[in-house]
Design an enzyme around this catalytic site. Structure first.
Site, mmCIF file in Angstrom:
data_model
loop_
_atom_site.group_PDB
_atom_site.id
_atom_site.type_symbol
_atom_site.label_atom_id
_atom_site.label_comp_id
_atom_site.label_asym_id
_atom_site.label_seq_id
_atom_site.Cartn_x
_atom_site.Cartn_y
_atom_site.Cartn_z
ATOM 1 N N GLY A 61 -6.867 8.164 -4.428
ATOM 2 C CA GLY A 61 -6.642 9.096 -3.341
ATOM 3 C C GLY A 61 -5.277 9.036 -2.719
ATOM 4 O O GLY A 61 -4.917 9.910 -1.935
ATOM 5 N N CYS A 62 -4.489 8.011 -3.024
ATOM 6 C CA CYS A 62 -3.222 7.829 -2.307
ATOM 7 C C CYS A 62 -2.127 7.399 -3.251
ATOM 8 O O CYS A 62 -2.187 6.318 -3.828
ATOM 9 C CB CYS A 62 -3.394 6.788 -1.200
ATOM 10 N N GLY A 63 -1.109 8.229 -3.394
ATOM 11 C CA GLY A 63 -0.013 7.888 -4.275
ATOM 12 C C GLY A 63 0.974 6.919 -3.665
ATOM 13 O O GLY A 63 1.895 6.488 -4.335
ATOM 14 N N LEU A 64 0.818 6.574 -2.385
ATOM 15 C CA LEU A 64 1.747 5.666 -1.727
ATOM 16 C C LEU A 64 1.166 4.278 -1.528
ATOM 17 O O LEU A 64 1.844 3.393 -1.036
ATOM 18 C CB LEU A 64 2.139 6.243 -0.353
ATOM 19 N N CYS A 65 -0.101 4.067 -1.891
ATOM 20 C CA CYS A 65 -0.709 2.754 -1.688
ATOM 21 C C CYS A 65 0.051 1.699 -2.482
ATOM 22 O O CYS A 65 0.377 1.886 -3.639
ATOM 23 C CB CYS A 65 -2.172 2.769 -2.111
#
Length: 272
Positions: free
Chosen positions: A109-113
């Site tokens: 869900g998160c490309g910055l994790c």
């Protein structure tokens, strides 16, 4: 060891009329480690297909490599626990790799994790080139064509797609994944391997237009990003700063324009 991108899983469907046993086709999530010069940059959960495209696109969009010439060697190693995509880079990329290193796994869900500082998450974006001009019909046809080129979604109804629109030729290429940012990375990698410049066309997404998609589009030097859902407010600010055109809520013949709308000819008065 090859892993199928989907599996048939038994479950129980519950309705007001009662319940029944069902078999659903569900998308797989598979750990993919992106390894550069022996160091793991990220472990992402992804659909286990087009993983070479994914690894190369991720490395490009994260700024670890600038072109394929920065790769000295590449291989994939399959394990029971996941897939390692292993790069050996030319010597000049060592300092770049150190600044872009990620600390831990990133969910779909998160490309910055995994980014280990606020500065890295809010990295400065390059200005995109002038790019092509599209008509309103180009946008509508691209979104419609994308719907017809999603075999994994057709089976599971649970994955995203990213497509590349080239003016005059239509939708050239599509990649799918459980993560919207993964799908875009796969597409960027596939374009690089095919020798196609993202600056010549537009990116088309089945998802909302979020921050990581703006960042990846800008680094790829693509000036137009089209999505079927909403942009976030911060995504619009980033797009404005990078010179990138956003077409959102693209359904049927209608869409909204945000940030640098002049690249898309609407044929309508601004006063309407």
């Amino acid at each position: 060891m090859m892993v199928d991108p989907f599996k048939s899983i038994p479950g129980r469907a519950v309705t007001p009329e009662g319940s029944r046993q069902v078999i659903r086709t569900l998308p797989e999530e598979w750990p993919v480690a992106i390894v550069h010069d022996g160091t793991t940059l990220a472990v992402m959960m992804a659909s286990p297909q087009d993983l070479e495209d994914f690894a190369i696109g991720f490395s490009l969009s994260e700024g670890v490599i600038r072109t394929l010439d920065d790769i000295a060697e590449f291989e994939m190693a399959e394990h029971e626990a996941g897939t390692e995509c292993r790069f050996w880079l030319v010597d000049t990329q060592g300092d770049v790799l150190a600044t872009r290193r990620r600390a831990f796994a990133g969910p779909v869900g998160c490309g910055l994790c995994g980014i280990d500082s606020l500065e890295a998450a809010n990295r400065a974006l390059p200005q995109v080139p002038e790019g092509p001009r599209l008509s309103a019909g180009d946008v509508a046809r691209a979104v419609e064509a994308l719907r017809g080129q999603q075999p994994l979604h057709d089976r599971t109804r649970a994955v995203h797609a990213a497509g590349f629109l080239l003016p005059g030729q239509g939708l050239l290429m599509v990649r799918e994944d459980v993560g919207r940012h993964n799908a875009l990375d796969k597409l960027i990698g596939a374009l690089a391997l095919a020798g196609i410049s993202p600056s010549d066309g537009a990116l088309v997404m089945t998802s909302r237009l979020s921050v990581e998609l703006i960042q990846k589009a800008a680094v790829a030097q693509c000036a137009i990003l089209i999505g079927v859902s909403a942009p976030t407010a911060h995504a619009v600010r980033l797009a404005e700063g990078a010179g990138l055109t956003l077409a959102a809520f693209a359904r049927g013949d209608a869409f909204d324009l945000y940030a640098h709308p002049d690249r898309i000819r609407t044929g309508a008065s601004d006063d309407v």
